[in-house]
Write an enzyme that holds these catalytic residues in place. Structure first.
Site, short mmCIF file in Angstrom:
data_model
loop_
_atom_site.label_atom_id
_atom_site.label_comp_id
_atom_site.label_asym_id
_atom_site.label_seq_id
_atom_site.Cartn_x
_atom_site.Cartn_y
_atom_site.Cartn_z
N THR A 175 16.51 3.09 41.43
CA THR A 175 15.88 4.39 41.63
C THR A 175 16.93 5.43 42.00
OG1 THR A 175 15.59 4.03 44.01
CG2 THR A 175 13.72 3.47 42.58
N ASP A 176 16.60 6.70 41.72
CA ASP A 176 17.26 7.74 42.48
C ASP A 176 16.73 7.59 43.90
OD1 ASP A 176 18.75 9.95 43.26
OD2 ASP A 176 18.15 11.16 41.54
N TRP A 177 17.42 8.19 44.87
CA TRP A 177 17.12 7.93 46.26
C TRP A 177 15.76 8.56 46.63
CZ3 TRP A 177 20.81 5.54 44.54
CH2 TRP A 177 21.69 4.76 45.30
#
Length: 725
Positions: free
Chosen positions: A256-258
């Site tokens: 994931t992106d954060w």
């Protein structure tokens, strides 16, 4: 000859068989490891344990995975549970130029050198995944993260990203391709639902990702924040399961992106492998926000334990994670890495000088004679402001950063150098704007007085890495230069007409003063070697050869995304619609006859080039064949230089809407003064296909095509008609 050919074929076949056997051995090892893992250990491997790491399994000797931003250099060390810097004294690195600069080199070999160098620094810092490169398409000049990407053209981005990925991964460090997909603005990025037709998706926004997967064999991919057709892209049935892991055969890890995960079952079933940063408080706040409460943590574990989700689902994720480990931190043959060495500094400087674009050069204003006694006024805050700091996750803790002012002073030792800020932007801060504490009127007046005293003015202005400029987390609020720079430039020109503009930015800007400045260079964000690279070009020690990787519209509404109003950009806060379809960038300007301020592929030189003998190898082709476009390029100037031959192809009278032309090949060549070089550019005829939404596949039309050969999208030297049968 036949015997030599046979030996080569047998050697390559042997290498292929060995590689296949090695991969089979790895998969067998992974099978054995998975059998030994408990269900909880499997789940733990699928989510973060800190800001930039995911857990291993100590009892089995399986290491943690450590990640780091970003594409332009390895970020300074971050605390375990918060976004503060850890205060290490040994994490200062080489800052490489931003990826817009790399793209403007039009030099795939240099992209590979860049990837190798930044990969070596990541390896030395013991990182397993480097979070980059970014290949989202430049759709609007207001996007705060455009400077991190490779421009508006999917072909250029595809060609440039593959050697970067390969270079990074030669060090046993996984490149992490981002942000997959359609993350083309920062405004409302966490939830905006992008509506785009399938043809545009496949022709414009996916090709660079596809190339990095199929040709670059990238080992990890980062999901994006936004939604596409009502589903978040980090766990998307179509984007991930069907396209990325299905059609393209991606065998690596989707991260994931954060904070971009939103649902446990979607994350489980739609291909997400490692969840990072969903709650940024980590373990330091309360158990309600602990890492075990991530979507792929305890909630995932409970569904697996109850049998609602079959254990094979987590096994597939763990298989991919272990496969990445065997390529990185469980690969006993990977090199040790290097950091801050001369070779890296040389690569950074080479990329910077090749990426600088000479936009305008009236009466050969540039280059300036470094041996001449004169007074140069260097005006603008960007002459001294550090650009490796700020910008969001791409910010860097550079071992050094040579400012434009410092570089000019070191090169022009016989000149008197004056400096005046002219304006102040305030300190860099993520997510908020801190007003400048200096009086703008006083700075403005002082700069005008300084300009009066000089023979030549170098105005070093543009944007910076502050919020609402070239920065993650927010888009620009206006197309114009901030902090009253336009008015300042006009006042300076009134008292001293000998003005050269050095634009520091990762984006196009409005230029109402362009007709009045003598010359202009687009200098991007150049990293550690900024000042040296600018001085190299301004002094003529390096002949500029950069080409624009995106179009500069004359006014904002000339950009396709903005032409269609707010529903196109930025949307209504819930949905947005890519109404321009495939007509992005120069495709829009060419097809709709909207003249850009500067066209895609534009870039001047201190030399002059002439193209001749432009031709194709045939005038008729079948599917599956290749077309060779050839020409001679003569340097008729007095200095050695480089030119980029660009080949575009268009299909008149198409059965579907088409752009007038699309980039299908290019080659950057060095030509000595008064010399000549021959160029051969090969194009696969199958690459002239369009994406047919009725068939959900690519369709190659028969009929007549036009091949456009030139040195920019608006500087075509010859058109050649060919047919596809």
């Amino acid at each position: 000859m036949k015997q030599t050919f046979l030996i080569v074929v047998l050697a390559l076949l042997g290498q292929l068989i060995t590689a296949q056997q090695n991969q089979q051995d790895v998969e067998k090892k992974i099978d054995e490891i998975i059998k030994q893992l408990t269900l909880k250990e499997k789940v733990n491997m699928c989510h973060a344990q800190s800001k930039f790491s995911s857990p291993g399994v100590p009892r089995l000797g399986i290491p943690e995975i450590w990640m780091s931003d970003g594409p332009h250099g390895v970020r300074g060390e971050i605390n375990w549970d918060n976004w503060g810097y850890a205060g290490w004294t040994n994490d200062s690195i080489t800052a490489f130029p931003a990826l817009t600069c790399l793209a403007s080199t039009f030099n795939p070999d240099l992209s590979h050198q860049y990837g190798v160098a930044v990969g070596e620094e990541a390896r030395y810092r013991r990182k397993d995944i480097l979070l980059g490169p970014g290949v989202n398409i430049y759709r609007t000049p207001l996007n705060g993260r455009n400077f991190e990407y490779m421009g508006e053209d999917p072909y250029l981005a595809s060609i440039m990203v593959v050697p970067y990925v390969q270079g990074v991964q030669e060090n046993g460090v996984a490149a992490c391709l981002k942000h997959y997909a359609l993350n083309n603005q920062e405004e409302w990025r966490g939830h905006i639902n992008v509506n785009v037709d399938d043809r545009t998706l496949h022709e414009i926004y996916l090709p660079a990702f596809k190339a990095a997967v199929e040709k670059g064999h990238v080992w990890s991919v980062m999901g994006a924040y936004n939604q596409y057709n009502g589903q978040h892209t980090s766990h998307h049935e179509v984007l991930v399961n069907k396209i990325l892991k299905g059609d393209w055969g991606f065998d690596g890890v989707l991260v994931t992106d954060w904070g971009s995960a939103h649902n446990t079952k979607e994350a489980a079933y739609n291909g997400l492998d490692i969840e990072m940063g969903t709650w940024t408080d980590g373990l330091t706040s309360s158990t309600n926000f602990a890492y075990d409460n991530y979507y792929l943590a305890d909630p995932f574990y409970e569904l697996l334990k109850s049998g609602e989700i079959d254990e094979s689902v987590v096994d597939e994720k763990v298989r991919r994670i272990l496969r990445l480990m065997f390529r990185t931190n469980m690969n006993m043959e990977r090199p040790l890495g290097r950091m801050n060495n001369k070779e890296h500094h040389d690569v950074a400087r080479k990329v910077a000088t090749e990426g600088i674009v000479l936009m305008k050069n009236e009466k050969n204003f540039f280059p300036l004679d470094s041996e001449k006694e004169m007074t140069i006024a260097v005006i603008g805050e960007n002459a001294t402001k550090m650009m490796t700091i700020g910008g969001g996750s791409s910010e860097l803790k550079a071992q050094y950063e040579i400012s434009p002012l410092e570089g000019i002073k070191q090169r022009f030792t016989k000149a008197t150098i004056l400096h005046s800020m002219g304006y102040s932007s305030g300190p860099s801060a993520y997510g908020r704007v801190i007003p400048p504490y200096l009086d703008q009127d006083s700075l403005h007046a002082a700069a005008v007085e300084t300009a009066k005293k000089a023979d030549i003015v170098l105005f070093v202005g543009g944007l910076n890495k502050n919020h609402h400029q070239d920065c993650e987390g927010g888009d620009r609020l206006a197309f114009e230069l901030p902090f009253n720079q336009d008015a300042l430039l006009n006042d300076i020109i009134e008292v001293n007409p000998n003005v050269g503009m050095v634009m520091i930015s990762g984006n196009a800007v409005a230029m109402p003063w362009l007709k009045d400045v003598k010359a202009m260079i687009q200098a991007w964000y150049l990293g550690s070697e900024t000042g040296n690279a600018i001085a190299d070009v301004v002094s003529g020690d390096v002949n500029p050869s950069g080409k624009l990787p995106f179009s500069f519209p004359a006014k904002l509404e000339d950009n396709a995304a903005h032409f269609y109003g707010e529903l196109s950009y930025p949307g209504d806060s819930i949905d947005q619609y890519y109404k321009e379809g495939i007509l992005v960038g120069y495709r829009w300007h060419d097809t709709k006859k909207v003249k850009p301020l500067f066209a895609f592929g534009h870039g001047l030189s201190y030399s002059s080039f002439e193209m001749s003998n432009i031709k194709t190898d045939k005038d008729s082709y079948f599917a599956g064949e290749t077309m060779t476009v050839s020409c001679d390029v003569a340097n008729v100037g007095e200095v050695d230089g480089a030119e980029v031959v660009q080949v575009y192809v268009g299909k008149p009278k198409s059965e579907v809407e088409r752009a007038v032309k699309e980039l299908k090949g290019f080659d950057k060549i060095q030509v000595a003064a008064n010399g000549k070089q021959s160029v051969n550019i090969t194009i696969n005829i199958d690459d002239l296909a369009y994406y047919c939404t009725d068939k959900s596949d690519w369709e190659l039309e028969k009929g007549q095509y036009v091949v456009y050969v030139g040195t920019a999208s608006d500087n075509i030297k010859k058109k050649i008609k060919v047919s596809v049968k």
